[in-house]
Design a protein around this motif. Sequence first.
Motif, PDB file in Angstrom:
ATOM      1  N   GLN A 172     -12.968   2.955  -1.752  1.00 34.48           N
ATOM      2  CA  GLN A 172     -11.853   2.383  -2.519  1.00 34.48           C
ATOM      3  C   GLN A 172     -10.700   3.393  -2.634  1.00 34.48           C
ATOM      4  N   HIS A 173     -11.035   4.684  -2.766  1.00 33.40           N
ATOM      5  CA  HIS A 173      -9.989   5.721  -2.807  1.00 33.40           C
ATOM      6  C   HIS A 173      -9.274   5.823  -1.460  1.00 33.40           C
ATOM      7  N   PHE A 174     -10.038   5.751  -0.361  1.00 34.37           N
ATOM      8  CA  PHE A 174      -9.434   5.763   0.974  1.00 34.37           C
ATOM      9  C   PHE A 174      -8.497   4.573   1.136  1.00 34.37           C
ATOM     10  N   LEU A 175      -8.955   3.400   0.721  1.00 34.96           N
ATOM     11  CA  LEU A 175      -8.128   2.194   0.832  1.00 34.96           C
ATOM     12  C   LEU A 175      -6.840   2.342   0.040  1.00 34.96           C
ATOM     13  N   ALA A 176      -6.946   2.850  -1.169  1.00 32.28           N
ATOM     14  CA  ALA A 176      -5.757   3.007  -2.007  1.00 32.28           C
ATOM     15  C   ALA A 176      -4.768   3.996  -1.390  1.00 32.28           C
ATOM     16  N   ALA A 177      -5.282   5.084  -0.830  1.00 30.42           N
ATOM     17  CA  ALA A 177      -4.410   6.112  -0.250  1.00 30.42           C
ATOM     18  C   ALA A 177      -3.726   5.646   1.024  1.00 30.42           C
ATOM     19  N   GLU A 178      -4.393   4.816   1.802  1.00 28.02           N
ATOM     20  CA  GLU A 178      -3.877   4.367   3.092  1.00 28.02           C
ATOM     21  C   GLU A 178      -3.732   2.844   3.129  1.00 28.02           C
ATOM     22  N   ASP A 179      -3.422   2.257   1.994  1.00 28.49           N
ATOM     23  CA  ASP A 179      -3.412   0.809   1.841  1.00 28.49           C
ATOM     24  C   ASP A 179      -2.551   0.104   2.888  1.00 28.49           C
ATOM     25  N   ALA A 180      -1.326   0.559   3.080  1.00 29.23           N
ATOM     26  CA  ALA A 180      -0.425  -0.103   4.024  1.00 29.23           C
ATOM     27  C   ALA A 180      -0.991  -0.087   5.446  1.00 29.23           C
ATOM     28  N   ASP A 181      -1.519   1.045   5.876  1.00 26.08           N
ATOM     29  CA  ASP A 181      -2.072   1.145   7.233  1.00 26.08           C
ATOM     30  C   ASP A 181      -3.298   0.249   7.416  1.00 26.08           C
ATOM     31  N   PHE A 182      -4.202   0.247   6.440  1.00 25.10           N
ATOM     32  CA  PHE A 182      -5.383  -0.612   6.541  1.00 25.10           C
ATOM     33  C   PHE A 182      -4.978  -2.083   6.622  1.00 25.10           C
ATOM     34  N   ARG A 183      -4.068  -2.500   5.751  1.00 24.51           N
ATOM     35  CA  ARG A 183      -3.666  -3.912   5.736  1.00 24.51           C
ATOM     36  C   ARG A 183      -2.940  -4.302   7.028  1.00 24.51           C
ATOM     37  N   TRP A 184      -2.113  -3.403   7.532  1.00 21.39           N
ATOM     38  CA  TRP A 184      -1.414  -3.684   8.784  1.00 21.39           C
ATOM     39  C   TRP A 184      -2.421  -3.832   9.926  1.00 21.39           C
ATOM     40  N   ASP A 185      -3.418  -2.987   9.953  1.00 24.13           N
ATOM     41  CA  ASP A 185      -4.398  -3.011  11.035  1.00 24.13           C
ATOM     42  C   ASP A 185      -5.280  -4.258  11.023  1.00 24.13           C
ATOM     43  N   VAL A 186      -5.539  -4.837   9.858  1.00 25.74           N
ATOM     44  CA  VAL A 186      -6.422  -6.009   9.787  1.00 25.74           C
ATOM     45  C   VAL A 186      -5.652  -7.332   9.657  1.00 25.74           C
ATOM     46  N   ARG A 187      -4.352  -7.274   9.822  1.00 22.53           N
ATOM     47  CA  ARG A 187      -3.567  -8.517   9.688  1.00 22.53           C
ATOM     48  C   ARG A 187      -4.028  -9.535  10.726  1.00 22.53           C
ATOM     49  N   GLN A 188      -3.974 -10.809  10.340  1.00 24.96           N
ATOM     50  CA  GLN A 188      -4.331 -11.879  11.264  1.00 24.96           C
ATOM     51  C   GLN A 188      -3.095 -12.638  11.721  1.00 24.96           C
ATOM     52  N   GLU A 189      -2.095 -12.648  10.864  1.00 24.09           N
ATOM     53  CA  GLU A 189      -0.846 -13.326  11.201  1.00 24.09           C
ATOM     54  C   GLU A 189       0.305 -12.488  10.680  1.00 24.09           C
ATOM     55  N   GLU A 190       1.458 -12.691  11.287  1.00 20.56           N
ATOM     56  CA  GLU A 190       2.652 -12.001  10.820  1.00 20.56           C
ATOM     57  C   GLU A 190       3.878 -12.877  11.037  1.00 20.56           C
TER      58      GLU A 190
END
Length: 119
Positions: free
Chosen positions: A36-54
């Motif tokens: 959860q700490h990793f996710l919070a620190a790199e939130d934008a990168d994680f979300r961008w990498d797992v996007r399904q649509e844009e």
Amino acid sequence: MTMFQPVSAVSDRVMAALIAGLEVEFGRGAGEGLAQHFLAAEDADFRWDVRQEERWLGAYESAEDDDLWLDRVAICGRLDARWFTATMIVDGDGNAHGMLGCREFRSRKAAREAMAKAH
């Protein structure tokens, strides 16, 4: 042989692998909290990498006088078993530079509807 898997299954596997690796390094029970700490620190990168649509929203006007051209992009995806919609700042090479906002939803349908309404 070609195998197809839904992106949601891939993002769940990424989380499981992250937690497992952290537990190996820091001990059983520590992986979930550290993940959860990793996710919070790199939130934008994680979300961008797992996007399904844009969906492209337009140019991003930076307060700084940069020569870097950035865009605002609405995305929809699933991370850690939760659907989300986020507005990202992205460069011309497809690299995320930040996140302007993010909302989580109970279903893919709700997240997609929110992405469609983003401006």
